[in-house]
Design a protein around this motif. Structure first.
Motif, PDB file in Angstrom:
ATOM      1  N   ALA A  98      53.151  73.738  23.800  1.00 35.47           N
ATOM      2  CA  ALA A  98      52.054  73.211  22.990  1.00 35.47           C
ATOM      3  C   ALA A  98      51.399  74.313  22.161  1.00 35.47           C
ATOM      4  CB  ALA A  98      51.015  72.544  23.890  1.00 35.47           C
ATOM      5  N   VAL A  99      51.258  75.492  22.762  1.00 35.90           N
ATOM      6  CA  VAL A  99      50.699  76.629  22.018  1.00 35.90           C
ATOM      7  C   VAL A  99      51.650  77.042  20.892  1.00 35.90           C
ATOM      8  CG1 VAL A  99      49.996  79.047  22.184  1.00 35.90           C
ATOM      9  CG2 VAL A  99      49.378  77.437  24.003  1.00 35.90           C
ATOM     10  N   PHE A 100      52.935  77.113  21.198  1.00 38.93           N
ATOM     11  CA  PHE A 100      53.950  77.453  20.196  1.00 38.93           C
ATOM     12  C   PHE A 100      53.911  76.439  19.054  1.00 38.93           C
ATOM     13  CE2 PHE A 100      58.756  78.749  19.916  1.00 38.93           C
ATOM     14  CZ  PHE A 100      58.530  79.264  18.639  1.00 38.93           C
ATOM     15  N   ALA A 101      53.819  75.144  19.407  1.00 40.08           N
ATOM     16  CA  ALA A 101      53.780  74.087  18.393  1.00 40.08           C
ATOM     17  C   ALA A 101      52.535  74.199  17.528  1.00 40.08           C
ATOM     18  CB  ALA A 101      53.838  72.720  19.067  1.00 40.08           C
ATOM     19  N   PHE A 102      51.404  74.567  18.134  1.00 36.86           N
ATOM     20  CA  PHE A 102      50.163  74.696  17.368  1.00 36.86           C
ATOM     21  C   PHE A 102      50.254  75.859  16.383  1.00 36.86           C
ATOM     22  CE2 PHE A 102      45.793  76.236  16.757  1.00 36.86           C
ATOM     23  CZ  PHE A 102      45.204  75.070  16.280  1.00 36.86           C
ATOM     24  N   VAL A 103      50.777  76.980  16.840  1.00 45.08           N
ATOM     25  CA  VAL A 103      50.942  78.131  15.941  1.00 45.08           C
ATOM     26  C   VAL A 103      51.847  77.758  14.770  1.00 45.08           C
ATOM     27  CG1 VAL A 103      51.887  80.462  15.754  1.00 45.08           C
ATOM     28  CG2 VAL A 103      50.510  79.825  17.756  1.00 45.08           C
ATOM     29  N   HIS A 104      52.941  77.064  15.073  1.00 41.26           N
ATOM     30  CA  HIS A 104      53.849  76.623  14.021  1.00 41.26           C
ATOM     31  C   HIS A 104      53.147  75.662  13.056  1.00 41.26           C
ATOM     32  CE1 HIS A 104      57.209  74.824  11.943  1.00 41.26           C
ATOM     33  NE2 HIS A 104      56.943  73.647  12.492  1.00 41.26           N
ATOM     34  N   ALA A 105      52.353  74.728  13.591  1.00 48.73           N
ATOM     35  CA  ALA A 105      51.655  73.758  12.747  1.00 48.73           C
ATOM     36  C   ALA A 105      50.655  74.444  11.830  1.00 48.73           C
ATOM     37  CB  ALA A 105      50.951  72.728  13.631  1.00 48.73           C
ATOM     38  N   VAL A 106      49.961  75.454  12.334  1.00 41.59           N
ATOM     39  CA  VAL A 106      49.002  76.190  11.505  1.00 41.59           C
ATOM     40  C   VAL A 106      49.732  76.918  10.381  1.00 41.59           C
ATOM     41  CG1 VAL A 106      47.372  78.120  11.487  1.00 41.59           C
ATOM     42  CG2 VAL A 106      47.278  76.416  13.313  1.00 41.59           C
ATOM     43  N   ARG A 107      50.878  77.500  10.684  1.00 34.61           N
ATOM     44  CA  ARG A 107      51.666  78.174   9.642  1.00 34.61           C
ATOM     45  C   ARG A 107      52.096  77.194   8.561  1.00 34.61           C
ATOM     46  NH1 ARG A 107      55.654  81.867  13.480  1.00 34.61           N
ATOM     47  NH2 ARG A 107      54.139  83.528  13.959  1.00 34.61           N
ATOM     48  N   ARG A 108      52.555  76.022   8.968  1.00 33.26           N
ATOM     49  CA  ARG A 108      52.951  74.999   8.000  1.00 33.26           C
ATOM     50  C   ARG A 108      51.747  74.570   7.158  1.00 33.26           C
ATOM     51  NH1 ARG A 108      57.940  73.471   6.733  1.00 33.26           N
ATOM     52  NH2 ARG A 108      57.214  71.343   6.453  1.00 33.26           N
ATOM     53  N   TYR A 109      50.595  74.419   7.797  1.00 32.66           N
ATOM     54  CA  TYR A 109      49.385  74.014   7.094  1.00 32.66           C
ATOM     55  C   TYR A 109      48.995  75.047   6.044  1.00 32.66           C
ATOM     56  CZ  TYR A 109      44.432  72.886   6.401  1.00 32.66           C
ATOM     57  OH  TYR A 109      43.217  72.597   5.844  1.00 32.66           O
ATOM     58  N   ALA A 151      50.894  77.057   4.578  1.00 29.58           N
ATOM     59  CA  ALA A 151      51.915  77.096   3.538  1.00 29.58           C
ATOM     60  C   ALA A 151      51.910  75.825   2.678  1.00 29.58           C
ATOM     61  CB  ALA A 151      53.297  77.284   4.159  1.00 29.58           C
ATOM     62  N   GLY A 152      51.024  74.874   2.987  1.00 28.21           N
ATOM     63  CA  GLY A 152      50.879  73.717   2.119  1.00 28.21           C
ATOM     64  C   GLY A 152      51.328  72.391   2.688  1.00 28.21           C
ATOM     65  N   ASP A 153      51.749  72.356   3.943  1.00 26.06           N
ATOM     66  CA  ASP A 153      52.183  71.101   4.553  1.00 26.06           C
ATOM     67  C   ASP A 153      51.273  70.787   5.745  1.00 26.06           C
ATOM     68  OD1 ASP A 153      53.379  68.918   5.671  1.00 26.06           O
ATOM     69  OD2 ASP A 153      55.360  69.799   5.871  1.00 26.06           O
ATOM     70  N   PRO A 154      50.384  69.777   5.632  1.00 29.61           N
ATOM     71  CA  PRO A 154      49.438  69.484   6.711  1.00 29.61           C
ATOM     72  C   PRO A 154      49.982  68.557   7.800  1.00 29.61           C
ATOM     73  CG  PRO A 154      48.980  68.062   4.855  1.00 29.61           C
ATOM     74  CD  PRO A 154      50.139  68.942   4.438  1.00 29.61           C
ATOM     75  N   VAL A 155      51.212  68.034   7.653  1.00 25.35           N
ATOM     76  CA  VAL A 155      51.700  66.987   8.549  1.00 25.35           C
ATOM     77  C   VAL A 155      51.809  67.485   9.985  1.00 25.35           C
ATOM     78  CG1 VAL A 155      53.642  65.465   9.093  1.00 25.35           C
ATOM     79  CG2 VAL A 155      52.857  65.708   6.735  1.00 25.35           C
ATOM     80  N   ASN A 156      52.382  68.657  10.191  1.00 28.11           N
ATOM     81  CA  ASN A 156      52.538  69.165  11.555  1.00 28.11           C
ATOM     82  C   ASN A 156      51.202  69.288  12.272  1.00 28.11           C
ATOM     83  OD1 ASN A 156      55.063  70.306  10.030  1.00 28.11           O
ATOM     84  ND2 ASN A 156      55.566  70.478  12.210  1.00 28.11           N
ATOM     85  N   LEU A 157      50.224  69.847  11.593  1.00 28.17           N
ATOM     86  CA  LEU A 157      48.918  70.036  12.217  1.00 28.17           C
ATOM     87  C   LEU A 157      48.236  68.690  12.450  1.00 28.17           C
ATOM     88  CD1 LEU A 157      47.018  72.200  13.266  1.00 28.17           C
ATOM     89  CD2 LEU A 157      45.941  72.275  11.008  1.00 28.17           C
ATOM     90  N   ALA A 158      48.341  67.788  11.480  1.00 27.78           N
ATOM     91  CA  ALA A 158      47.761  66.455  11.659  1.00 27.78           C
ATOM     92  C   ALA A 158      48.426  65.728  12.827  1.00 27.78           C
ATOM     93  CB  ALA A 158      47.910  65.649  10.370  1.00 27.78           C
ATOM     94  N   LEU A 159      49.729  65.867  12.951  1.00 23.61           N
ATOM     95  CA  LEU A 159      50.449  65.211  14.043  1.00 23.61           C
ATOM     96  C   LEU A 159      50.063  65.818  15.390  1.00 23.61           C
ATOM     97  CD1 LEU A 159      52.608  63.103  14.743  1.00 23.61           C
ATOM     98  CD2 LEU A 159      54.338  64.891  14.452  1.00 23.61           C
ATOM     99  N   TRP A 160      49.872  67.113  15.431  1.00 18.57           N
ATOM    100  CA  TRP A 160      49.467  67.782  16.676  1.00 18.57           C
ATOM    101  C   TRP A 160      48.148  67.198  17.173  1.00 18.57           C
ATOM    102  CZ3 TRP A 160      46.058  70.615  19.508  1.00 18.57           C
ATOM    103  CH2 TRP A 160      46.561  71.462  20.503  1.00 18.57           C
ATOM    104  N   TRP A 161      47.157  67.081  16.282  1.00 19.14           N
ATOM    105  CA  TRP A 161      45.845  66.566  16.685  1.00 19.14           C
ATOM    106  C   TRP A 161      45.885  65.056  16.915  1.00 19.14           C
ATOM    107  CZ3 TRP A 161      42.379  69.495  18.680  1.00 19.14           C
ATOM    108  CH2 TRP A 161      42.254  70.831  18.298  1.00 19.14           C
ATOM    109  N   VAL A 208      53.537  68.411  22.333  1.00 20.34           N
ATOM    110  CA  VAL A 208      54.856  69.035  22.464  1.00 20.34           C
ATOM    111  C   VAL A 208      55.961  68.080  22.057  1.00 20.34           C
ATOM    112  CG1 VAL A 208      56.578  69.701  24.203  1.00 20.34           C
ATOM    113  CG2 VAL A 208      54.383  70.849  24.131  1.00 20.34           C
ATOM    114  N   ILE A 209      55.974  66.869  22.636  1.00 21.82           N
ATOM    115  CA  ILE A 209      57.078  65.958  22.372  1.00 21.82           C
ATOM    116  C   ILE A 209      57.034  65.430  20.948  1.00 21.82           C
ATOM    117  CG2 ILE A 209      55.967  63.840  23.166  1.00 21.82           C
ATOM    118  CD1 ILE A 209      59.579  64.939  23.950  1.00 21.82           C
ATOM    119  N   SER A 210      55.836  65.215  20.408  1.00 22.58           N
ATOM    120  CA  SER A 210      55.739  64.730  19.030  1.00 22.58           C
ATOM    121  C   SER A 210      56.185  65.806  18.044  1.00 22.58           C
ATOM    122  CB  SER A 210      54.312  64.285  18.711  1.00 22.58           C
ATOM    123  OG  SER A 210      53.396  65.366  18.796  1.00 22.58           O
ATOM    124  N   GLN A 211      55.773  67.048  18.275  1.00 23.44           N
ATOM    125  CA  GLN A 211      56.175  68.142  17.379  1.00 23.44           C
ATOM    126  C   GLN A 211      57.664  68.436  17.492  1.00 23.44           C
ATOM    127  OE1 GLN A 211      54.128  70.290  15.168  1.00 23.44           O
ATOM    128  NE2 GLN A 211      52.957  68.406  15.331  1.00 23.44           N
TER     129      GLN A 211
END
Length: 374
Positions: free
Chosen positions: A51-62, A64-74, A127-130
């Motif tokens: 979950a921590v790994f997924a959050f770090v990845h989602a923040v990087r995507r955010y 870089a211009g893609d908010p979907v990963n971070l929105a999906l995490w929350w 974790v599973i959604s990401q």
């Protein structure tokens, strides 16, 4: 008697090794080496770290211009807090007659809500959604075939990655289903209710991914990606709307429910729906891989490259440790008195998940991604 600790709850938790009357109402913490099974701290590290790994990845995507990963995490957490409390305490929400007592988690290192909600379960939702979304995204299916087809493949990916976990949990005392609940927990594949396999392991994640793609993945009025506080109401709406989508998928089987449910008919209906998840998801993946120009601009992130394989390896270790008791089980119950899952189905899920990862890692990009990277 403690609130939420009726006779059925008491029987199930004592089978897990603790008394539901003797729990902390808000939060409890215990040493990892005091847990009921050696796989439990391993599972916590695997999922919470993911979950921590997924959050770090989602923040990087955010960034870089893609908010979907971070929105999906929350959104995954919003969905968690909408669905889990009624499952643990149906009597608080007037649902005890509708659903009854369904299951109880064992005691893990960190636990909330009267020892009903382990921290690793909180982490498992993002974790599973990401994991599923990132796998499907990196294959280029969302970019090439759109959110509907992508969500179908997410349902397939979640099914195969989720069920290698779901089919082993009861045997290792990670949780226990209430065998007396004939409303929700029957029919079952071995020890796992088929409604859980379909609705929680596939439909919910597919619906949530589709909603997030539609609500958070579009463009803002200025033409740029949605950012900041503009995402908050969209995340909340997606998380709240996910359970109704699950309910819609459960209607066909519910037609054979009632006071005297026809579990054989329900099993056939749920089995057909599960087969459709496999067939539709696999067909879209194969058709996409056979097509030309299949999303060559989609990057393979560090999270997508490493974590799904780590997840499968961690669950494989748990399965290997459980195999002696599994093969020694009699009438579906081990010598320790725990019910076993379906080994053949879990093996099929391992194989399908491995093939998805093979397809992901076999992708060769014609050129480096120009925009978003992982």
């Amino acid at each position: 008697m403690s609130a939420g600790c009726g006779p059925e709850v008491e029987a199930v938790t004592r089978g897990l090794g603790f008394d539901c009357h003797d729990v902390a109402p808000v939060v409890s913490v215990r040493a990892p080496w005091e847990l009921a099974h050696w796989t439990m701290p391993l599972l916590e590290v695997l999922i919470i770290g993911g979950a921590v790994f997924a959050f770090v990845h989602a923040v990087r995507r955010y960034r870089a211009g893609d908010p979907v990963n971070l929105a999906l995490w929350w959104t995954s957490l919003v969905y968690l807090f909408v669905t889990e409390p009624p499952l643990y305490f149906p009597e608080w929400f007037g649902l005890d007659r509708l659903y009854g007592f369904i299951f109880a988690h064992n005691q893990f290192t960190v636990q909330f809500m009267g020892d009903r909600l382990p921290l690793y379960i909180v982490a498992f939702y993002p974790v599973i959604s990401q994991l599923a979304y990132e796998l499907v995204r990196s294959l280029g299916i969302f970019a090439r075939r759109g959110p509907v087809a992508g969500a179908v493949v997410v349902a397939f990916a979640c099914q195969v990655f989720y069920e290698v976990f779901d089919q082993i949990g009861p045997q290792l005392k990670w949780w226990a289903w209430n065998p007396g609940n004939h409303i929700v927990n029957h029919p079952a594949l071995a020890s796992v209710p088929m409604t859980s396999m379909l609705l929680f392991a596939s439909v919910s994640m597919a619906a949530m991914t589709y909603l997030v793609m539609r609500l958070a993945g579009g463009r803002a009025r200025d033409g740029g990606p949605r950012r900041g506080w503009a995402l908050v109401p969209r995340v909340l709406v997606a998380g709240v709307l996910t359970p109704p989508a699950m309910a819609i998928a459960g209607i066909p089987a519910s037609l054979f429910g009632g006071d005297h449910p026809d579990t054989t008919a329900q099993a056939w209906v749920l089995g057909v729906e599960l087969a459709l998840v496999w067939l539709a998801g696999a067909w879209i993946v194969v058709a996409h891989l056979r097509s030309t120009g299949r999303g060559t601009d989609e990057p393979l992130s560090a999270f997508g490259r490493y974590y799904p394989a780590i997840y499968l390896c961690g669950l494989a270790v748990c399965w290997i440790g459980a195999l002696p008791a599994y093969f020694g089980a009699h009438d579906g119950v081990t010598r320790d008195g725990t019910p076993i899952g379906s080994g053949p189905y879990a093996l099929a899920c391992f194989l399908a998940a491995g093939l998805l990862l093979a397809a992901q890692h076999a992708k060769r990009f014609a050129r480096p991604a120009a925009s978003v990277t992982g």
